[in-house]
Design an enzyme around this catalytic site. Structure first.
Site, PDB file in Angstrom:
ATOM      1  CB  CYS A 114      13.582  -4.731   8.025  1.00  0.00           C
ATOM      2  SG  CYS A 114      12.505  -3.748   8.883  1.00  0.00           S
ATOM      3  CG  HIS A 254      11.305  -7.744   6.667  1.00  0.00           C
ATOM      4  ND1 HIS A 254      10.894  -8.104   7.893  1.00  0.00           N
ATOM      5  CD2 HIS A 254      11.037  -6.558   6.228  1.00  0.00           C
ATOM      6  CE1 HIS A 254      10.719  -6.801   8.359  1.00  0.00           C
ATOM      7  NE2 HIS A 254      10.712  -5.890   7.438  1.00  0.00           N
ATOM      8  CG  ASN A 284       8.189  -4.418   9.857  1.00  0.00           C
ATOM      9  OD1 ASN A 284       8.914  -5.287  10.373  1.00  0.00           O
ATOM     10  ND2 ASN A 284       8.515  -3.636   8.964  1.00  0.00           N
TER      11      ASN A 284
HETATM   12  O1  UT7 Z   1      10.614  -3.003   6.801  1.00  0.00           O
HETATM   13  C1  UT7 Z   1      11.111  -1.812   6.747  1.00  0.00           C
HETATM   14  C2  UT7 Z   1      10.780  -1.494   5.267  1.00  0.00           C
HETATM   15  N1  UT7 Z   1       9.508  -0.909   5.357  1.00  0.00           N
HETATM   16  C3  UT7 Z   1       8.767  -0.991   4.184  1.00  0.00           C
HETATM   17  O2  UT7 Z   1       9.160  -1.888   3.315  1.00  0.00           O
HETATM   18  C4  UT7 Z   1       7.407  -0.311   4.118  1.00  0.00           C
HETATM   19  C5  UT7 Z   1       7.281   0.133   2.631  1.00  0.00           C
HETATM   20  N2  UT7 Z   1       6.113   0.988   2.317  1.00  0.00           N
HETATM   21  C6  UT7 Z   1       4.935   0.542   2.467  1.00  0.00           C
HETATM   22  O3  UT7 Z   1       4.745  -0.657   2.887  1.00  0.00           O
HETATM   23  C7  UT7 Z   1       3.730   1.384   2.021  1.00  0.00           C
HETATM   24  O4  UT7 Z   1       4.228   2.569   1.261  1.00  0.00           O
HETATM   25  C8  UT7 Z   1       2.810   1.932   3.268  1.00  0.00           C
HETATM   26  C9  UT7 Z   1       1.992   0.751   3.597  1.00  0.00           C
HETATM   27  C10 UT7 Z   1       3.533   2.508   4.308  1.00  0.00           C
HETATM   28  C11 UT7 Z   1       1.842   2.981   2.538  1.00  0.00           C
HETATM   29  O5  UT7 Z   1       0.972   2.252   1.532  1.00  0.00           O
HETATM   30  P1  UT7 Z   1       1.112   3.195   0.104  1.00  0.00           P
HETATM   31  O6  UT7 Z   1       0.213   2.403  -0.754  1.00  0.00           O
HETATM   32  O7  UT7 Z   1       2.502   3.551  -0.325  1.00  0.00           O
HETATM   33  O8  UT7 Z   1       0.091   4.422   0.816  1.00  0.00           O
HETATM   34  P2  UT7 Z   1       0.804   6.058   0.497  1.00  0.00           P
HETATM   35  O9  UT7 Z   1       1.851   6.067   1.258  1.00  0.00           O
HETATM   36  O10 UT7 Z   1       0.858   6.302  -1.008  1.00  0.00           O
HETATM   37  O11 UT7 Z   1      -0.786   6.478   0.909  1.00  0.00           O
HETATM   38  C12 UT7 Z   1      -1.902   6.830   0.203  1.00  0.00           C
HETATM   39  C13 UT7 Z   1      -2.946   7.444   1.029  1.00  0.00           C
HETATM   40  C14 UT7 Z   1      -2.081   8.812   1.436  1.00  0.00           C
HETATM   41  O12 UT7 Z   1      -3.244   9.789   1.073  1.00  0.00           O
HETATM   42  P3  UT7 Z   1      -3.424  10.742   0.117  1.00  0.00           P
HETATM   43  O13 UT7 Z   1      -2.000  11.584   0.177  1.00  0.00           O
HETATM   44  O14 UT7 Z   1      -3.448  10.001  -1.188  1.00  0.00           O
HETATM   45  O15 UT7 Z   1      -4.457  11.553   0.404  1.00  0.00           O
HETATM   46  C15 UT7 Z   1      -1.957   8.663   2.852  1.00  0.00           C
HETATM   47  O16 UT7 Z   1      -1.851   9.852   3.434  1.00  0.00           O
HETATM   48  O17 UT7 Z   1      -3.100   6.910   2.172  1.00  0.00           O
HETATM   49  C16 UT7 Z   1      -2.847   7.661   3.275  1.00  0.00           C
HETATM   50  N3  UT7 Z   1      -2.355   7.224   4.488  1.00  0.00           N
HETATM   51  C17 UT7 Z   1      -3.517   6.249   5.279  1.00  0.00           C
HETATM   52  N4  UT7 Z   1      -4.598   6.460   5.103  1.00  0.00           N
HETATM   53  C18 UT7 Z   1      -5.246   5.712   6.185  1.00  0.00           C
HETATM   54  C19 UT7 Z   1      -1.227   6.857   5.128  1.00  0.00           C
HETATM   55  N5  UT7 Z   1      -1.412   5.866   6.025  1.00  0.00           N
HETATM   56  C20 UT7 Z   1      -2.670   5.834   6.381  1.00  0.00           C
HETATM   57  C21 UT7 Z   1      -3.345   5.143   7.374  1.00  0.00           C
HETATM   58  N6  UT7 Z   1      -4.775   4.911   7.418  1.00  0.00           N
HETATM   59  N7  UT7 Z   1      -2.671   4.376   8.325  1.00  0.00           N
END
Ligand code: UT7
Length: 327
Positions: A114, A254, A284
């Site tokens: 990225c 980004h 992204n």
């Molecule tokens: O560009 C390259 C660099 N990448 C980034 O900068 C991305 C960095 N990370 C992020 O943007 C975020 O961490 C995400 C958008 C990927 C995830 O957001 P989050 O607020 O960190 O969510 P999380 O990973 O803490 O997940 C929260 C909950 C989980 O469920 P439990 O374990 O709390 O029951 C996940 O399983 O949301 C669940 N979850 C989803 N639910 C619905 C994860 N993906 C999804 C989804 N739809 N697509």
């Protein structure tokens, strides 16, 4: 004689027509529109047609760029392509692009995920500043749909396909790239990588069955470092160039997650009106996000405007570029 600087003198982009909306994804994995919008800011992304590769997005963008800037293809001295989704492992996508636009100029790819566009822009600028070349094309392009597992809700909602391109030329008026900070920490690899397909783990039936040819991300781990690093490096480049928020016309971030972008703007002290944001329409696009933003905001930019570009991604890699818009 005044110092030769490197300035962006034109910008273009290509986004595939096909749209993958949150509603479409709701039918593919266990997710929902509200979760995607509140956690990421994304509403839809573009998907490249099957049978096409990253060069097929870069080529129409470059053709448009050449037309806009009144440049003949033969005048291009160098093509640098930032991508993690090259058409093939080799040759470089930059070489394939050159051939498709009918030239045989030097070129190479840069793999910094990225942050790839910032790495490529900085590299291209050095060739101009050294006086080696006069016209360098920098491409940021990724066909993320080719490495995304559409059964994995952790990643498939985040990414899209797209390409952005800029022309770099010498500038003796003090415009163009003023400063650049590039950083990396390879210890981040376990949290964001593709498991197979490299020399360490070549493709086999086993790797295909284990779905190891797709991007893997531990979102939570990456998020924490991304916020700290992208906001930190944008703030650092402002500080070392004595820039206040008032001096900055636009933050060009980004587009990985709206929350990371908001944190970066906050740390810089700039309001949302100064932030280029199109994540809701494209998701992204990895190396594509920053040049695609520049292209969409081009008409609002004026000669002398101070822009802060900032990115964070796989590697980990991150960085920031401070430039004065040149036209
Ligand atoms: O560009 C390259 C660099 N990448 C980034 O900068 C991305 C960095 N990370 C992020 O943007 C975020 O961490 C995400 C958008 C990927 C995830 O957001 P989050 O607020 O960190 O969510 P999380 O990973 O803490 O997940 C929260 C909950 C989980 O469920 P439990 O374990 O709390 O029951 C996940 O399983 O949301 C669940 N979850 C989803 N639910 C619905 C994860 N993906 C999804 C989804 N739809 N697509």
């Amino acid at each position: 004689m005044s110092k030769i600087g490197a300035a962006i003198t034109g910008v273009s982009a290509f986004l595939p027509e096909k749209i993958l909306s949150n509603a479409d994804l709701e039918k593919m994995v266990d997710t929902n529109n509200e979760w995607i919008i509140t956690r990421t800011g994304i509403k839809e992304r573009r998907i490249l047609a099957k049978g096409l590769g990253t060069s097929d997005m870069a080529v129409p963008a470059i053709k448009n760029l050449l037309e806009k800037t009144n440049t003949k293809a033969e005048e291009i001295d160098l093509i640098i392509c930032a991508t993690v989704t090259p058409d093939m492992r080799f040759p470089a996508t930059a070489n394939l692009i050159a051939d498709k636009i009918g030239v045989a100029c030097p070129g190479f790819d840069i793999a910094a995920a990225c942050s790839g566009f910032l790495y490529a822009l900085t590299t291209g600028a050095k060739f101009i500043e050294a006086g080696t070349y006069k016209k360098v094309i920098v491409v940021g392009a990724d066909t993320m749909s080719s490495i995304i597992d559409y059964q994995d809700r952790n990643t498939c909602v985040l990414f899209g396909d797209g390409a952005g391109v800029v022309l770099l030329e010498p500038n003796e008026e003090g415009l163009g790239i003023q400063d650049s900070i590039l950083k990396a920490d390879g210890s981040g690899a376990p949290h964001l990588h593709m498991k197979a397909g490299g020399s360490l783990k070549p493709a086999s039936h086993k790797t295909v069955e284990a779905r190891e040819h797709y991007a893997y991300q531990d979102g939570k781990a990456v998020f924490k470092v991304a916020v700290k690093s992208m906001a930190g490096v944008a703030h650092e480049i402002m500080e070392r160039n004595n820039l206040t928020a008032d001096d900055v016309r636009f933050l060009v971030p980004h587009q990985a997650n709206k929350r990371i972008i908001d944190a970066t703007a906050n740390r810089m002290g700039v309001g949302t009106e100064k932030v280029m944001l199109n994540i809701e329409r494209y998701g992204n696009t990895t190396a594509g996000t920053i040049p695609i933003c520049l292209w969409e905001w081009e008409k609002q930019l004026k000669k002398g405007d101070n822009l802060i570009l900032a990115a964070f991604g796989g590697g980990y890699t991150w960085g920031s570029v401070y430039l004065k818009w040149a036209y």
